[in-house]
Write an enzyme that holds these catalytic residues in place. Structure first.
Site, PDB file in Angstrom:
ATOM      1  CG  HIS A  72      -0.396   0.007   2.529  1.00 57.83           C
ATOM      2  ND1 HIS A  72       0.029   1.156   3.156  1.00 57.83           N
ATOM      3  CD2 HIS A  72      -0.178  -1.000   3.409  1.00 57.83           C
ATOM      4  CE1 HIS A  72       0.483   0.857   4.357  1.00 57.83           C
ATOM      5  NE2 HIS A  72       0.374  -0.442   4.543  1.00 57.83           N
ATOM      6  CG  ASP A  74      -2.666   4.189   2.821  1.00 53.46           C
ATOM      7  OD1 ASP A  74      -2.247   3.127   2.325  1.00 53.46           O
ATOM      8  OD2 ASP A  74      -3.582   4.225   3.665  1.00 53.46           O
ATOM      9  CG  ASP A  98       2.422   0.121   7.994  1.00 54.05           C
ATOM     10  OD1 ASP A  98       2.282  -0.524   6.945  1.00 54.05           O
ATOM     11  OD2 ASP A  98       1.522   0.254   8.838  1.00 54.05           O
ATOM     12  CD  GLU A 128      -3.055  -1.342   5.403  1.00 53.86           C
ATOM     13  OE1 GLU A 128      -3.148  -2.406   6.044  1.00 53.86           O
ATOM     14  OE2 GLU A 128      -2.545  -0.302   5.897  1.00 53.86           O
ATOM     15  CD  GLU A 129      -1.517   2.166   7.629  1.00 54.62           C
ATOM     16  OE1 GLU A 129      -2.253   1.715   8.540  1.00 54.62           O
ATOM     17  OE2 GLU A 129      -0.361   1.780   7.455  1.00 54.62           O
ATOM     18  CD  GLU A 157       0.916  -4.458   5.913  1.00 54.08           C
ATOM     19  OE1 GLU A 157       1.651  -4.053   6.833  1.00 54.08           O
ATOM     20  OE2 GLU A 157      -0.059  -3.815   5.485  1.00 54.08           O
ATOM     21  CG  HIS A 335       0.738   2.793  12.576  1.00 54.68           C
ATOM     22  ND1 HIS A 335      -0.568   2.357  12.704  1.00 54.68           N
ATOM     23  CD2 HIS A 335       1.090   2.495  11.312  1.00 54.68           C
ATOM     24  CE1 HIS A 335      -0.973   1.817  11.567  1.00 54.68           C
ATOM     25  NE2 HIS A 335       0.029   1.886  10.699  1.00 54.68           N
TER      26      HIS A 335
END
Length: 370
Positions: A72, A74, A98, A128-129, A157, A335
């Protein structure tokens, strides 16, 4: 604004930095998606497709099998941790884990592998987030399932360059408790719904989650209260309270079985399921998956483990594709304010994927060598 230019022939770490430093918080991926699409269209061996801010590039070489490699675009919001910086072999900044390092690996290989042993579909998707209903991958699965069809999938991932098979399922439910409102000075005239939550919380605190072996990998379950809402004012006995619970369940359970288990733990309560997604079995008995696991083992020395969480491998599993997670970066740092990814993991993932897709395995290649 001048178009952003990504050089896919650049060093993979340099490319990862460029990807991270372009704006791409969920909902703001267009600029990055434009750059990715433009860069991929420079390579005539790829057919390039786009839906919203999801970009798909694929080969058509007539190979016996097609594999999908996805990631992903984003990130979660930036909190002063960009631009990236490279210090002592570690890349720091939002998105390094991530999952822009994994996306950089994808892009380098998409551009340079003109004659892979399998046909390859490279997927770079948006949203995705955030809420699963907004997922770019989910949108493509609904509208263009043929774009992501194949025999096996790798989701880049973060796994710290280890191979993680399948994923847990997840279920979110609300336990809705009711009381009778009253003035707090005359509390005996009411029924306190927040107090009624005590038994629910006690049951959850006493719950002992299972470790479940599925196809040789052990998935850890968990059932926890994650939110409690109740009350309207400091002088009113609350007449309603909601305890939100999250159940992470092994992929051997269906969503229906997971719901039944939550109700079994909380008998007699008003339990309302508000969101659920099935997990994905590891699928490592598939010949292509076994070949990929061997390629990872040769580079990193790591053996497959279970993905302790939900990822988009479940979307591929629902399409009938065995799928695994494999990418650089420690998922525990995703994150976080100090998000960072060791450079050696980026090179290790690049080497493993390249060796697998070319059929030319590195012999005795240590972690960190490309």
């Amino acid at each position: 604004m001048a178009a952003d230019i990504l050089d896919l022939s650049a060093d993979v770490v340099t490319l990862a930095r460029e990807l991270c430093d372009l704006p791409s918080v969920s909902g703001d991926e267009t600029r990055l998606a434009d750059a990715v699409e433009a860069a991929l269209r420079e390579h005539p061996h790829l057919e390039v497709l786009r839906d919203g801010d999801t970009v798909v590039a694929r080969t058509h070489l007539g190979r016996a099998r097609r594999v999908v490699v996805a990631g992903h675009l984003d990130t979660v919001p930036v909190t002063g941790n960009l631009p990236t910086r490279l210090e002592d072999g570690v890349l720091w900044g939002r998105g390094t884990v991530d999952m822009k390092a994994g996306v950089a690996v994808q892009l380098v290989l998409a551009a340079t592998l003109t004659d892979p042993v399998h046909d390859v579909t490279w997927v770079f998707y948006d949203h995705e987030e955030v809420d699963a209903s907004l997922s770019g991958l989910g949108r493509v699965v609904r509208h263009h399932p043929d774009w992501v069809g194949g025999d096996f999938a790798v989701l880049c991932e973060p796994t710290a360059a280890g191979l993680e098979g399948g994923c847990n399922g997840t279920l979110r439910a609300e336990v809705r408790l009711r009381g009778v409102a009253a003035h707090s000075a005359r509390s005996w005239t009411g029924v306190n719904a927040v107090h009624a939550a005590g038994d629910v919380l006690t049951r959850l605190a006493a719950y002992r989650p299972a470790d479940v072996e599925v196809e040789g990998l052990v998935f850890r379950e968990g059932l926890n209260a994650v939110l409690v809402h109740g009350g309207t004012a400091t002088n009113v006995i609350p007449d309603a309270c909601v305890v939100t619970v999250n159940y992470r369940f092994a992929p051997s359970r269906t969503v229906e079985e997971a719901e039944a288990h939550v109700r079994e733990v909380l008998p007699g309560y008003d339990v309302v399921v508000v969101d659920a997604a099935a997990g994905a079995r590891p699928g490592l008995d598939d010949p292509t998956a076994q070949d990929f696991a061997a390629a990872v083992l040769e580079v990193t020395g790591g053996r497959p483990s279970a993905k302790q969480g939900w990822t988009d491998v479940a979307r591929f599993s629902a399409l009938g594709l065995p799928a695994v997670n494999f990418g650089p970066g420690d998922p525990l740092l995703a994150h976080t304010q100090d998000e960072r990814c060791p450079v050696d993991q980026i090179h290790a993932c690049l080497a493993a994927l390249r060796g697998w897709l070319t059929g030319r395995r590195p012999e005795g290649l240590p972690l960190g060598t490309s």
